[in-house]
Each structure stands twice: as structure tokens, then as C-alpha cells.
Design a protein around this motif. Structure first.
Motif, PDB file in Angstrom:
ATOM      1  N   PHE A 145      -3.227   3.136  15.444  1.00 58.45           N
ATOM      2  CA  PHE A 145      -4.180   3.078  16.554  1.00 58.45           C
ATOM      3  C   PHE A 145      -5.611   3.109  16.049  1.00 58.45           C
ATOM      4  O   PHE A 145      -6.537   2.704  16.757  1.00 58.45           O
ATOM      5  N   GLY A 146      -5.821   3.587  14.823  1.00 58.59           N
ATOM      6  CA  GLY A 146      -7.158   3.634  14.245  1.00 58.59           C
ATOM      7  C   GLY A 146      -7.554   2.398  13.473  1.00 58.59           C
ATOM      8  O   GLY A 146      -8.688   2.299  13.004  1.00 58.59           O
ATOM      9  N   THR A 147      -6.640   1.438  13.326  1.00 57.87           N
ATOM     10  CA  THR A 147      -6.875   0.220  12.557  1.00 57.87           C
ATOM     11  C   THR A 147      -7.421  -0.861  13.470  1.00 57.87           C
ATOM     12  O   THR A 147      -6.965  -1.016  14.604  1.00 57.87           O
ATOM     13  N   ASP A 148      -8.365  -1.633  12.984  1.00 52.93           N
ATOM     14  CA  ASP A 148      -8.893  -2.741  13.774  1.00 52.93           C
ATOM     15  C   ASP A 148      -8.077  -4.003  13.546  1.00 52.93           C
ATOM     16  O   ASP A 148      -7.518  -4.212  12.465  1.00 52.93           O
ATOM     17  N   ALA A 149      -8.045  -4.862  14.548  1.00 49.24           N
ATOM     18  CA  ALA A 149      -7.294  -6.110  14.444  1.00 49.24           C
ATOM     19  C   ALA A 149      -7.808  -6.991  13.309  1.00 49.24           C
ATOM     20  O   ALA A 149      -7.038  -7.762  12.725  1.00 49.24           O
ATOM     21  N   ALA A 150      -9.078  -6.884  12.972  1.00 49.40           N
ATOM     22  CA  ALA A 150      -9.620  -7.685  11.873  1.00 49.40           C
ATOM     23  C   ALA A 150      -9.001  -7.303  10.544  1.00 49.40           C
ATOM     24  O   ALA A 150      -8.977  -8.107   9.609  1.00 49.40           O
ATOM     25  N   ALA A 151      -8.495  -6.076  10.443  1.00 47.06           N
ATOM     26  CA  ALA A 151      -7.899  -5.591   9.200  1.00 47.06           C
ATOM     27  C   ALA A 151      -6.416  -5.295   9.393  1.00 47.06           C
ATOM     28  O   ALA A 151      -5.861  -4.387   8.779  1.00 47.06           O
ATOM     29  N   CYS A 152      -5.770  -6.097  10.231  1.00 47.67           N
ATOM     30  CA  CYS A 152      -4.349  -5.857  10.492  1.00 47.67           C
ATOM     31  C   CYS A 152      -3.663  -7.165  10.858  1.00 47.67           C
ATOM     32  O   CYS A 152      -4.116  -7.880  11.751  1.00 47.67           O
ATOM     33  N   ARG A 153      -2.598  -7.466  10.170  1.00 46.52           N
ATOM     34  CA  ARG A 153      -1.730  -8.616  10.436  1.00 46.52           C
ATOM     35  C   ARG A 153      -0.408  -8.307   9.762  1.00 46.52           C
ATOM     36  O   ARG A 153      -0.293  -7.344   9.004  1.00 46.52           O
ATOM     37  N   SER A 154       0.587  -9.103   9.998  1.00 45.42           N
ATOM     38  CA  SER A 154       1.924  -8.780   9.471  1.00 45.42           C
ATOM     39  C   SER A 154       2.007  -8.886   7.956  1.00 45.42           C
ATOM     40  O   SER A 154       2.969  -8.400   7.364  1.00 45.42           O
TER      41      SER A 154
END
Length: 437
Positions: free
Chosen positions: A399-408
Motif C-alpha cells: 500500500f506504500g508503493t507507488d504505481a510508477a515503481a510497481c509492475r509484475s
């Protein structure tokens, strides 16, 4: 770089800086300069550090501009000074740090309008800008973890995550078919070096939990003496449990006959269907063994998250190749807690696995290593210097991670004893002969 890409980069820089400002302006100067845990830097160090990285890569390298503050480079080099030593350094004070990052950002926005971004790999598709956005967002998550460790009155607020709308996920498994799939990426323009190159991996058939392990499930492990039974723990894990005195996830405390959890200065009863968070790798592994299962490997986790059996293709996210939206996963510090399992059916993977992105980072039983054909880029210190058995992998974001730094394909790593991060897990197991026959 096209006008659309320039606009996207500018928007991502602005959005990211707004998050940094919220995390650093919500506390007073004393909290900014204080070290809230020896595991973490003072918040003011993180603030100036993101500005220094932005200056090094965008102002000086991409823009070819004159240095803003070359005299502070060593102070904000993460490899020069351990976190525990940073409070003793002659750091910029909060006002100086804010002025510094503002000056750097003005120069970056100025060069963004004109710098040619074709040719060398560092600038193609705006990679250097994307790298800096992701770097700052990673520090925003680190600063959020620092907020979780600080004492005093609560300063952060956010709406509660959505409720569960898919019943019956706790204890449910999904069978993942055996065979090859494409792991990693060659095409995501902002993917970092350890996500590359894409390569075929054969994964035998296995079963994986449909959702992360919940607080309620973990409470059963505690109630059944999981922390007192060395047979569930590795030798290394049991030694650490004894040395650290572990008896429950970090931030839990006994509350009468039950348990309570302190989150960002507020203490509430444990929510049974919320994914367990703030457990180390050793705790996750012990729980899995107690449950008659194991932790998934990194390849198993990524196959469960990306593989589409209808097309045989690996997707960018569990829900497909489209960008994240708030209905798909709990990302971006929009909620300051994991959502109950079953809260995001729009983020389900093609195989039927829930909440692989967001909520909690998930420990997997794989050491950090480079993929076949790995090449460090743009510097060894991002990934390569950490390769080896000291670090275990975490996947999926929190929940603390941003979508810009998260992908599969995104890969995170940490020491197996770490618990201050927003870490949870799900279990996997080998299929029996009857199940595979």
C-alpha cells in the motif's frame, strides 16, 4: 521525446514531489532531523538525497548543466555512510534541504523542455527521468516506513481501504499449470536493470494461495505455538527468533485476550481478514512450514501474476497491460493499510490469483540474482552489488508503493530479518501425483 511523453514525465515528477512534500511537511523540524530507528535515515536525509540523485543524473548527466551543490555529494551517497551514522553528518537542515530540492527541480523542468532525448540508452524513452521518479517514490515508501516507526501523535491520515467483496478466499488455492513462461521484460521502457532481460523459465505445476496470508490465519500460527516450535523454523531463522525475541509481527502487542496493532500512531484491534504485514522472511517461512506448505519461488510468483493461459503471453500486470487504476490494486499510499482479502477483484490475474499487486510486499524463497544475460545499467550499485545469498526477494509492492515503481516484473530485495518494511507473504505447495495425473 514526444510532447506527450514530456507531459507525462513532468506530471510524474510533480505527483511524486507532492508525496515527498506531504511526508516531510507533516512533521515538525525535530522529527525531520531525528533518527526514529537505527534502521532508517532521518527524514531530512531522504529529502536531500532524492534531490542529490536528481541533480547527479538529470541536471549534470542528461542536461550537462553546472552542478548545484557538488560539495554535498558524499553526504548523500547511500554507499558512503550507513543509515545508523547519518544523523552525525553535517546534513542540510530542513530549510536548506527544501531549497536545494526546489532549485534542482526548477533546473530539471527547464531542461525537460529542450533536451534531446534520443540516442543513448540513458535518455531513450525518458528512461533517466523514469528512473528518478521511481527512485524518489521508493524513498517515499521508505519515509512512510519511518513514519510508522516514529512515536508521538498521529500526523498522517487517509481513508480506509475498500471492504472485501469476494468471500471465501482465505485458505483457497489456485493451481498453476506447468510449463514455460516469459519472465522479466525487454519492452517496458522504465524497467530497471534487474528486471531485464526477458527469458523463458520452465515452472513445474504448483498450487499457490489465492490471497495473501491474513492476520486471522497468522493468529492461528501464534496460538498453536508457532514461535515456540523450532521444527517450523530454519536453523538461521530459529537463531534469529531467539536473538530478536520474536513472538508476533512487528507493531503487534497483546491486548487482553487478543492482539492489537499500532499503525502510524493509532492502536486498533487486529483485523482478521487483512493481510499480515511487518513479518520477516524467517517468520513467513516458518508459518508456511507449519501450514504444510512453503513460500513460492520468485519464478512461481511471477508466473502466477503474469501468465495468461489463453494467449500463452506474460502480461505487464495481473489485470493486463493497461495502467493501474485505484479499482485494481491498493497502491500509492491512498490508504495507509492493506485492504482485506477480496477487496480488488478487478486486479485478479488470469489464473485467478488475487492481490498480487499492492497491499503487502510478498516474500519469496529466492536469493537476489541477475537474470541470464544481466547487464548493470546505468550503475552497478542499483542492483549488482547486492546479488548473492544475503538478500531474499520481495514481489508485488505494498500500500506504500507507488504505481510508477510497481509492475509484475518489479523486483525488491532485503535482508531476511527485516520487518520494518511493509512485508507479508502467501504460501505455495507442490502438487501431489494425484493432482498432476
Amino acid at each position: 521525446m514526444s510532447p506527450d511523453l514530456r507531459s507525462r514525465v513532468a506530471a510524474e515528477l510533480e505527483r511524486t514531489r507532492a508525496r515527498t512534500a506531504l511526508l516531510t511537511e507533516s512533521v515538525d523540524e525535530g522529527d525531520l532531523i531525528r533518527q526514529h530507528s537505527p534502521l532508517m535515515s532521518p527524514l531530512v536525509w531522504d529529502l536531500a538525497h532524492v534531490g542529490n540523485q536528481e541533480e547527479l543524473w538529470l541536471v549534470r548527466d542528461v542536461g550537462g548543466r553546472e552542478a548545484v551543490r557538488s560539495d554535498i555529494d558524499e553526504l548523500y551517497d547511500a554507499f558512503k555512510h550507513a543509515r545508523s551514522d547519518r544523523p552525525g553528518l553535517p546534513l542540510l537542515n530542513p530549510a536548506e534541504a527544501r531549497q536545494y530540492v526546489s532549485t534542482v527541480r526548477d533546473k530539471v523542468l527547464d531542461l525537460l523542455d529542450s533536451v534531446p532525448l534520443e540516442g543513448r540508452r540513458l535518455v531513450a524513452d525518458g528512461f533517466a527521468f523514469g528512473m528518478i521518479v521511481q527512485h524518489e517514490q521508493q524513498h517515499d515508501e521508505t519515509m512512510l516506513a519511518t513514519h510508522q516507526l516514529r512515536t508521538g501523535n498521529p500526523v498522517l491520515t487517509a481513508p480506509a481501504p475498500p471492504p472485501s467483496i469476494v468471500p471465501g478466499l482465505v485458505g483457497r488455492e489456485v493451481r498453476v499449470p506447468g510449463g514455460p513462461f516469459t519472465m522479466g521484460t525487454d519492452t517496458d521502457p522504465w524497467a530497471l536493470d534487474n528486471e531485464r532481460p526477458s527469458h523463458q523459465v520452465h515452472v513445474p505445476a504448483f498450487a499457490i494461495d489465492a490471497a495473501p496470508v491474513t492476520n486471522g490465519q497468522y493468529l492461528e500460527f501464534i496460538a498453536h505455538g508457532g514461535y515456540e516450535a523450532p521444527q517450523w523454523w530454519s536453523d538461521e531463522g530459529w537463531a534469529h527468533r531467539l536473538e530478536a525475541g520474536l513472538e508476533a509481527p512487528m507493531h503487534w502487542r497483546r491486548d487482553g485476550d487478543g492482539w492489537a496493532y499500532t499503525r502510524f500512531g493509532r492502536t486498533t484491534p487486529i483485523v482478521a481478514d487483512e493481510p499480515v504485514v511487518h513479518v520477516c522472511f524467517h517468520e513467513a517461512q516458518a508459518y508456511a512450514r507449519w501450514a504444510g506448505k512453503r513460500l513460492p519461488t520468485e519464478a512461481e510468483w511471477e508466473k502466477a501474476a503474469r501468465f495468461d493461459p489463453r494467449s500463452g503471453r506474460s502480461l505487464r500486470y495481473p489485470w493486463g497491460d493497461d495502467e493501474w487504476t485505484p479499482e485494481r490494486a491498493n497502491l500509492g499510499q491512498r490508504h495507509l493499510a492493506p485492504a482485506p482479502v477480496g477487496a480488488y477483484p478487478r486486479g485478479i490475474s488470469p489464473l485467478g490469483v488475487h492481490q498480487l499487486i499492492g497491499d503487502v510486499w510478498e516474500w519469496v524463497d529466492t536469493d537476489f540474482h541477475g537474470y541470464p544475460g544481466f547487464a548493470a545499467f546505468p550503475y552497478r550499485e542499483y542492483s549488482e552489488v547486492f546479488f548473492g545469498p544475503k538478500f531474499k526477494m520481495l514481489r508485488g509492492g505494498s500500500f506504500g508503493t507507488d504505481a510508477a515503481a510497481c509492475r509484475s516484473t518489479f523486483r525488491n530485495w532485503d535482508y531476511p530479518i527485516r520487518r520494518q518494511i511493509f512485508s507479508g507473504f502467501r504460501c505455495a505447495r507442490d502438487l501431489t501425483p494425484d493432482e498432476t495425473g
